[in-house]
Each structure stands twice: as C-alpha cells, then as structure tokens.
Write an enzyme that holds these catalytic residues in place. Structure first.
Site, PDB file in Angstrom:
ATOM      1  N   GLY A  15       0.822  -1.204   0.000  1.00  0.00           N
ATOM      2  CA  GLY A  15       0.000   0.000   0.000  1.00  0.00           C
ATOM      3  C   GLY A  15       0.857   1.256   0.000  1.00  0.00           C
ATOM      4  CE  LYS A  16       6.192  -0.365  -2.380  1.00  0.00           C
ATOM      5  NZ  LYS A  16       5.590  -1.682  -2.204  1.00  0.00           N
ATOM      6  N   GLY A  40       2.896  -2.035  -9.227  1.00  0.00           N
ATOM      7  CA  GLY A  40       1.559  -1.512  -9.497  1.00  0.00           C
ATOM      8  C   GLY A  40       1.090  -0.806  -8.252  1.00  0.00           C
ATOM      9  CG  HIS A  41       2.786   1.959  -6.480  1.00  0.00           C
ATOM     10  ND1 HIS A  41       3.898   2.755  -6.522  1.00  0.00           N
ATOM     11  CD2 HIS A  41       3.205   0.789  -5.971  1.00  0.00           C
ATOM     12  CE1 HIS A  41       4.947   2.079  -6.058  1.00  0.00           C
ATOM     13  NE2 HIS A  41       4.536   0.883  -5.729  1.00  0.00           N
ATOM     14  CB  THR A 128       5.367  -9.128 -13.345  1.00  0.00           C
ATOM     15  OG1 THR A 128       6.622  -8.556 -13.726  1.00  0.00           O
ATOM     16  CG2 THR A 128       5.194  -8.986 -11.838  1.00  0.00           C
ATOM     17  CB  THR A 298      -1.865  -3.351  -9.106  1.00  0.00           C
ATOM     18  OG1 THR A 298      -2.185  -3.367  -7.717  1.00  0.00           O
ATOM     19  CG2 THR A 298      -2.376  -2.085  -9.716  1.00  0.00           C
ATOM     20  N   GLY A 301      -3.023  -9.245 -12.062  1.00  0.00           N
ATOM     21  CA  GLY A 301      -4.340  -9.763 -11.691  1.00  0.00           C
ATOM     22  C   GLY A 301      -4.270 -11.092 -10.938  1.00  0.00           C
ATOM     23  NE  ARG A 304      -1.407  -8.023  -4.556  1.00  0.00           N
ATOM     24  CZ  ARG A 304      -2.000  -6.827  -4.526  1.00  0.00           C
ATOM     25  NH1 ARG A 304      -2.796  -6.498  -3.533  1.00  0.00           N
ATOM     26  NH2 ARG A 304      -1.793  -5.952  -5.494  1.00  0.00           N
TER      27      ARG A 304
HETATM   28  P1  IMP Z   1       9.792  -9.795 -11.632  1.00  0.00           P
HETATM   29  O1  IMP Z   1      10.088  -8.601 -10.809  1.00  0.00           O
HETATM   30  O2  IMP Z   1       8.704  -9.571 -12.646  1.00  0.00           O
HETATM   31  O3  IMP Z   1      11.025 -10.411 -12.225  1.00  0.00           O
HETATM   32  O4  IMP Z   1       9.193 -10.924 -10.638  1.00  0.00           O
HETATM   33  C1  IMP Z   1       9.983 -11.520  -9.629  1.00  0.00           C
HETATM   34  C2  IMP Z   1       9.156 -11.742  -8.369  1.00  0.00           C
HETATM   35  O5  IMP Z   1       8.816 -10.477  -7.785  1.00  0.00           O
HETATM   36  C3  IMP Z   1       7.821 -12.451  -8.611  1.00  0.00           C
HETATM   37  O6  IMP Z   1       7.533 -13.253  -7.501  1.00  0.00           O
HETATM   38  C4  IMP Z   1       6.831 -11.306  -8.695  1.00  0.00           C
HETATM   39  O7  IMP Z   1       5.522 -11.715  -8.376  1.00  0.00           O
HETATM   40  C5  IMP Z   1       7.398 -10.370  -7.639  1.00  0.00           C
HETATM   41  N1  IMP Z   1       7.048  -8.966  -7.855  1.00  0.00           N
HETATM   42  C6  IMP Z   1       7.593  -8.111  -8.745  1.00  0.00           C
HETATM   43  N2  IMP Z   1       7.035  -6.895  -8.629  1.00  0.00           N
HETATM   44  C7  IMP Z   1       6.152  -6.975  -7.631  1.00  0.00           C
HETATM   45  C8  IMP Z   1       5.282  -6.000  -7.004  1.00  0.00           C
HETATM   46  O8  IMP Z   1       5.229  -4.826  -7.354  1.00  0.00           O
HETATM   47  N3  IMP Z   1       4.506  -6.465  -5.990  1.00  0.00           N
HETATM   48  C9  IMP Z   1       4.560  -7.756  -5.554  1.00  0.00           C
HETATM   49  N4  IMP Z   1       5.346  -8.676  -6.105  1.00  0.00           N
HETATM   50  C10 IMP Z   1       6.141  -8.289  -7.130  1.00  0.00           C
END
Ligand code: IMP
Length: 427
Positions: A15-16, A40-41, A128, A298, A301, A304
């Site tokens: 929730g930043k 995703g904020h 992602t 975000t 989809g 979590r």
């Molecule tokens: P990447 O950053 O897309 O390489 O993903 C690597 C890991 O970080 C995965 O488990 C993603 O789900 C997680 N991840 C990346 N960005 C976020 C975020 O903004 N929120 C939560 N998890 C994230």
C-alpha cells in the site's frame, strides 16, 4: 526539509502508493529509484482511482516534480500509455521526468522473461513477465540500451544491431523462437524516442538541486524488502534493490541525505509469485482475507497469497533498511476476524529461531510460532485517532510496533486519503 524514503517492508503490495500520495501533498519532488512496470500502485484521491506502474504516485501534486530515476527500467510503451491516461483524466504531466541513464525494456526482454519462466517448469519464479529481470541482466552485462541512447538515432542503430544479433541467437538457438527484426524494433524505438525526448533529463542533477533548495523530497519504493535481489528470498526475488540502500545508486543520491526511512507494512502478509512464505494461510481465513481485501495483483491480476503478520520478516526488514518509522496499512481488513495471530519466531529443524534464514530452502522448512490475540470485530474505517481504536486493535498495533522495533507514524484504515490515523507526525 527532509528527504523521506518510503520502502516496502514485506513482499511488495503493502500500500505504498496510498502513503506516497498522502505524504506527497507536501513534497516538491517524488522520485522512483528501482523496479519497473512490474510494480503496481493503486491510488485513490479526488482525481479518481488510478493504477500506476511507472509514474511516481506524486504526480497528483501539481507542485511536485516526479522523477523516474536511473535505477528504474522503463518500458516506453507502458510509460507513454500511462502518461496518455493521466492526461486524459486531467492530471498534468509537465513535471514528469525520466533519467537519461535509465535502462529500457526492449521487446526481447519481454520475450525472454516468458521463455525463461517456461523453461524453469515447476521451479518457475512467478515473475510478472514484463521483461524487468532480463533488462537488469543486460544492464549488468553491459548490453543495455538507455533512454539517452535512443535520442541519437545513428548510435542507437549501431548498438541495437550489435545487441539484437546476440539476442536473436539466444531466441532462435536456445529457445527455438522467431528472431526479432532490427528494422521494426529500431523504427518502433525511434518513435518512442521522439515522444520520450521531452521527459528525458539528467535527473540526478535535478535531485541534488532540489536538495540544495531545501525541498521536501520523497523517494518512492517499489516492490518490497523480501523481494530484494540480495536480501530477499533468493532466487524468488526481483532483479533490483527495493531497499533503502537502493535509493542511493538508483537516483545518484548520497546516503547522508536520507533523513527518514518509512517502512510500509500491511497489517497481515501477502505475497504474489513463488517462494517461501512461512505465515501463508491456505485455509478459509486466507481466502476470507483475500476476498475482503481484494488481494489480486495490480499488474498481473494474480491472486495474492495471504497470511498472518510475520514479525521475523518485519524485524529483519527494519534492520536491513534502518526504518525510522512505520506506516501500517489495511488494518480495517482484519475487522471481521475473531482471533488474530502474529508470527514471533520460527521453528526450524527442531530449534526455535528468531532470525530470518538466508536460504529459501531453510525458510521453506520454517514453521511459524504464533502469538494469538483477540480481534476487535467492529468496523474501524471511520476512526481517525489512535485513542478511538477498539482496545484489541490498539493492542494488536502496539505489538506489531514492538516486533518491528520502531514507532508507528501512520495507520491506514481504508483506501482514501482521509482514512488515515496519524499516530506520530512524519514531518
Ligand atoms: P519480476 O520482478 O517480474 O522479475 O518478478 C519476480 C518476483 O517479484 C515475482 O515473484 C513477482 O511476483 C514479484 N514482484 C515483482 N514486482 C512486484 C510487485 O510490485 N509487488 C509484488 N510482487 C512483485
């Protein structure tokens, strides 16, 4: 005026965005320093509800310059689409800047992110798939293309030709995929370059100038400490440094300039993607939290994973970052639960430990040791003062504060700006 870093204390999605949007009302500059559009904020404010991936959440403050620093990797299509959407909804983007040193996400990064994940089979990281990891790999391998590079079309063509030869060999020979066309990629990125040009600046100078003017500067974290490349649950991590230490290299800012480091923690835990999460709830309570809080990514989809607050993770995170305060979010989500649990330690191979093991395999074997607390079972979204929280809620919050080991500044009890309890002023 101070410099405040806002850092995720868990696995991201704390929730930043809301906290930055709130604090940014006073700021003259809001800067992102790491990650890409894997972040995703969600921000809810008088302009409406927004889901930002690259643009700092300070964009809604007309006095704040918003900087996407050199430590961020930028997918130009996503950045430009976000700018278009903001402009369409009446948000001014004239003071939005991106660093000339920021690396670009290229089409081969996105392809390789998916191909690498597929080749990992059951051991996939759950990325992602936005190309973020492969873009950072190229930055480190010195094969990256930076925003500043595409402004010189001759040099860009030469560099892209060299890199694409290499990438096409991997795409075709390792993965049996189709090669990318140099002409198409070149002309597409030249077009992006034309649109990006007005945004590109030497932003590290801008940050330093803001500091010398005495402006309030906010440093907006993305992801969370447990996803840090070095200190997260490696290899189930992102490819950048979302911790306070990442601020300096991701913006060109001296560590001596950061006065406050605000750790943002959800009142429970979530994680998206693979990797250990000791307090995960795979039962009805986990499901209840997910549905009540709409815990869906975000960016992707994806549902979590939800679980109890992990005090071991929180303490580790506070130490790594040197948090000077905490923003506790989504406390209202717990309103309906009769009983709450807080993880205060782990049982690992028969021993009770209170520290975080560095190996993901060991963390996977950790069984949480819980302290149980009574829930408050009453809505708190309307509460605005700490003294007005139900006693069970203030006891819960106070216990979390003890475990993290630093004072709570803010408690969020709903998505809008007003739904915030200021426990201790930040400024
Ligand atoms: P990447 O950053 O897309 O390489 O993903 C690597 C890991 O970080 C995965 O488990 C993603 O789900 C997680 N991840 C990346 N960005 C976020 C975020 O903004 N929120 C939560 N998890 C994230």
């Amino acid at each position: 005026m101070p410099v405040i870093a806002i850092i995720g204390g868990q696995w991201g999605d704390e929730g930043k965005g809301k906290i930055v949007d709130l604090v940014a009302r006073e700021a003259k500059m809001v800067a992102r320093f790491s990650g890409g559009n894997n972040a995703g904020h969600t921000v809810v404010n008088p302009y409406g509800e927004f889901r930002l991936h690259l643009v700092p959440s300070g964009i809604f403050n007309p006095q704040a310059a918003c900087v996407v620093g050199n430590g961020v990797v930028i997918d130009p299509a996503v950045f430009l689409e976000e700018v278009d959407q903001l402009q369409k909804r009446g948000v001014n983007t004239d003071r939005l800047f991106i660093s000339d040193r920021a690396h670009l996400i290229m089409p081969y990064h996105i392809l390789l992110d998916a191909l690498e994940e597929e080749s990992r089979g059951g051991g996939a990281l759950g990325t992602t798939r936005k190309g973020v990891g492969p873009a950072y790999v190229d930055k480190t391998a010195r094969l990256g293309i930076r925003t500043g590079d595409i402004l010189d079309s001759g040099l860009f063509r030469e560099r892209l030709g060299f890199v694409l030869n290499y990438k096409n060999a991997i795409l075709t020979k390792v993965y049996g995929a189709a090669p990318l066309s140099l002409e198409e990629t070149y002309s597409q990125y030249c077009q992006y370059g034309q649109r990006l040009a007005p945004f590109i600046r030497e932003t590290n100078t801008m940050v330093r100038e803001a500091l010398s003017r005495g402006d309030l500067v906010l440093l907006e974290g993305a992801q969370g400490t447990m996803l840090d490349l070095d200190f997260g649950t490696y290899p189930y991590v992102t490819s950048s440094s979302p911790i306070a230490g990442g601020v300096c290299s991701g913006l060109g800012l001296s560590p001596t300039k950061i006065e406050h480091i605000l750790g943002v923690f959800k009142s429970y835990t979530t994680r998206v993607g693979s990797g250990p999460m000791p307090t995960e709830l795979k039962d009805e309570t986990g499901h209840l939290i997910r549905e009540r809080a709409q815990e869906y990514g975000t960016t992707t989809g994806r549902a979590r994973r939800c679980g109890w607050f992990d005090g071991v993770v929180a303490r580790f995170s506070a130490e790594i970052n040197g948090f000077t305060g905490i923003a506790l979010t989504r406390l209202d989500v717990l309103d309906i639960l009769p009983q709450l649990k807080i993880c205060t330690g782990y049982k690992l191979d028969g021993d009770i430990i209170d520290h975080l093991p560095s190996s993901a395999a060991a963390l996977e074997r950790c069984q949480p040791v819980y302290q149980e607390m009574a829930g408050w079972q009453t809505p708190i979204s309307q509460v605005r003062r700490f003294e007005d929280l139900p006693p069970e809620a203030s006891r819960y919050v106070t216990r979390l504060q003890e475990l993290v080991g630093c004072p709570i500044n803010l408690i969020s009890v709903g998505p809008s700006r007003e739904q915030t309890i200021e426990v201790k002023p930040l400024l």
